[in-house]
Design an enzyme around this catalytic site. Structure first.
Site, PDB file in Angstrom:
ATOM      1  N   GLU A 135      -2.889  -4.748  -3.282  1.00 32.84           N
ATOM      2  CA  GLU A 135      -3.354  -5.622  -4.370  1.00 32.84           C
ATOM      3  C   GLU A 135      -3.357  -4.869  -5.697  1.00 32.84           C
ATOM      4  O   GLU A 135      -2.935  -5.397  -6.728  1.00 32.84           O
ATOM      5  CB  GLU A 135      -4.780  -6.126  -4.090  1.00 32.84           C
ATOM      6  CG  GLU A 135      -4.935  -6.927  -2.811  1.00 32.84           C
ATOM      7  CD  GLU A 135      -5.243  -6.078  -1.590  1.00 32.84           C
ATOM      8  OE1 GLU A 135      -4.680  -4.972  -1.464  1.00 32.84           O
ATOM      9  OE2 GLU A 135      -6.046  -6.516  -0.761  1.00 32.84           O
ATOM     10  N   CYS A 151     -10.406  -3.188  -4.591  1.00 33.79           N
ATOM     11  CA  CYS A 151      -9.396  -4.127  -5.109  1.00 33.79           C
ATOM     12  C   CYS A 151     -10.063  -5.343  -5.736  1.00 33.79           C
ATOM     13  O   CYS A 151      -9.581  -5.864  -6.747  1.00 33.79           O
ATOM     14  CB  CYS A 151      -8.431  -4.558  -4.002  1.00 33.79           C
ATOM     15  SG  CYS A 151      -7.262  -3.244  -3.615  1.00 33.79           S
ATOM     16  N   GLU A 189       0.353   5.183   0.566  1.00 28.68           N
ATOM     17  CA  GLU A 189      -0.631   6.178   1.031  1.00 28.68           C
ATOM     18  C   GLU A 189      -0.270   7.579   0.563  1.00 28.68           C
ATOM     19  O   GLU A 189       0.838   7.829   0.086  1.00 28.68           O
ATOM     20  CB  GLU A 189      -0.742   6.103   2.561  1.00 28.68           C
ATOM     21  CG  GLU A 189      -1.239   4.741   3.008  1.00 28.68           C
ATOM     22  CD  GLU A 189      -1.559   4.662   4.489  1.00 28.68           C
ATOM     23  OE1 GLU A 189      -1.094   5.507   5.268  1.00 28.68           O
ATOM     24  OE2 GLU A 189      -2.297   3.716   4.852  1.00 28.68           O
ATOM     25  N   ASN A 247       0.842  -1.192   0.000  1.00 30.04           N
ATOM     26  CA  ASN A 247       0.000   0.000   0.000  1.00 30.04           C
ATOM     27  C   ASN A 247       0.879   1.245   0.000  1.00 30.04           C
ATOM     28  O   ASN A 247       1.918   1.301   0.667  1.00 30.04           O
ATOM     29  CB  ASN A 247      -1.009  -0.008   1.158  1.00 30.04           C
ATOM     30  CG  ASN A 247      -0.407  -0.233   2.513  1.00 30.04           C
ATOM     31  OD1 ASN A 247       0.640  -0.846   2.650  1.00 30.04           O
ATOM     32  ND2 ASN A 247      -1.062   0.267   3.537  1.00 30.04           N
ATOM     33  N   CYS A 271      -3.932   0.589  -2.711  1.00 26.64           N
ATOM     34  CA  CYS A 271      -3.799  -0.637  -1.919  1.00 26.64           C
ATOM     35  C   CYS A 271      -2.727  -1.558  -2.510  1.00 26.64           C
ATOM     36  O   CYS A 271      -2.379  -1.452  -3.690  1.00 26.64           O
ATOM     37  CB  CYS A 271      -5.114  -1.408  -1.898  1.00 26.64           C
ATOM     38  SG  CYS A 271      -6.425  -0.605  -0.987  1.00 26.64           S
ATOM     39  N   CYS A 331     -10.099  -5.180  -0.061  1.00 28.71           N
ATOM     40  CA  CYS A 331     -11.207  -4.218  -0.053  1.00 28.71           C
ATOM     41  C   CYS A 331     -12.023  -4.363  -1.349  1.00 28.71           C
ATOM     42  O   CYS A 331     -11.576  -4.967  -2.328  1.00 28.71           O
ATOM     43  CB  CYS A 331     -10.690  -2.792   0.127  1.00 28.71           C
ATOM     44  SG  CYS A 331     -10.025  -2.048  -1.364  1.00 28.71           S
TER      45      CYS A 331
HETATM   46  N1  THU Z   1      -5.284  -1.614   2.255  1.00 26.38           N
HETATM   47  C1  THU Z   1      -4.687  -2.424   1.329  1.00 26.38           C
HETATM   48  O1  THU Z   1      -3.524  -2.201   0.954  1.00 26.38           O
HETATM   49  N2  THU Z   1      -5.393  -3.472   0.842  1.00 26.38           N
HETATM   50  C2  THU Z   1      -6.674  -3.778   1.192  1.00 26.38           C
HETATM   51  O2  THU Z   1      -7.300  -4.624   0.563  1.00 26.38           O
HETATM   52  C3  THU Z   1      -7.277  -3.095   2.338  1.00 26.38           C
HETATM   53  C4  THU Z   1      -6.650  -1.790   2.702  1.00 26.38           C
HETATM   54  C5  THU Z   1      -4.537  -0.473   2.805  1.00 26.38           C
HETATM   55  C6  THU Z   1      -5.045   0.871   2.367  1.00 26.38           C
HETATM   56  C7  THU Z   1      -4.517   1.763   3.478  1.00 26.38           C
HETATM   57  O3  THU Z   1      -3.199   2.179   3.147  1.00 26.38           O
HETATM   58  C8  THU Z   1      -4.438   0.863   4.689  1.00 26.38           C
HETATM   59  O4  THU Z   1      -4.608  -0.473   4.203  1.00 26.38           O
HETATM   60  C9  THU Z   1      -5.485   1.139   5.740  1.00 26.38           C
HETATM   61  O5  THU Z   1      -6.725   1.183   5.197  1.00 26.38           O
END
Ligand code: THU
Length: 140
Positions: free
Chosen positions: A61, A96, A50, A48, A59, A93
């Site tokens: 994925e 994704c 940000e 991820n 994210c 999520c």
């Molecule tokens: N996140 C992912 O990388 N993958 C997911 O499927 C769920 C959420 C990350 C996004 C964000 O940087 C952190 O998790 C908290 O939400």
């Protein structure tokens, strides 16, 4: 839990390494992923990434998918691994899942876990039995 074959074991290690690169200063929730595509031995890592403008966050994925498409073009997902520092599995999520769906013809397994072990397997279609699509087979 589905049988963990050597290639899944390898993907687990790739996801674990990717998780170390997570850029998550806002949530402090590191996620690592690895995606294998059919007919391609490369295991694509993702983490991820940000952003201060939170909606700009990508994210793990999706970053793995984008890496594959950038390097080799479209493909079909064979399996995915998703890791986070949680005892219970961290599920992909919805956004994704929709993006994974774009590169899916048949169902595929998603392995979830943490840096200590894989804890759960579910199939993509268990998460998303029906999905939004407007194109017919062959139009993509
Ligand atoms: N996140 C992912 O990388 N993958 C997911 O499927 C769920 C959420 C990350 C996004 C964000 O940087 C952190 O998790 C908290 O939400």
């Amino acid at each position: 839990m589905k049988k963990i074959t050597p290639i899944i074991e390898k993907a687990y290690e790739v996801a674990k390494e990717a998780m170390k690169n997570s850029y998550s200063p806002y949530s402090r929730f590191a996620v690592g992923a690895a995606i294998k595509f059919k007919g391609d031995d490369t295991l694509y890592p993702g983490c991820n990434v940000e952003n201060i403008s939170y909606g700009g966050t990508i994210c793990a994925e999706r970053s793995a998918i984008v890496s594959r498409v950038s390097q080799k073009g479209k493909g079909e997902v064979e399996f995915a691994v998703v890791l986070a520092n949680t005892e219970n599995p961290t599920y992909p999520c919805a956004m994704c899942l929709q993006v994974l769906c774009e590169f899916t013809k048949e169902d595929f397994p998603i392995f979830m876990g943490n840096p200590t072990k894989l804890t759960k397997t579910m199939s993509f279609r268990e998460f998303l039995p029906h999905s939004f699509d407007t194109l017919e087979e062959g139009q993509k």
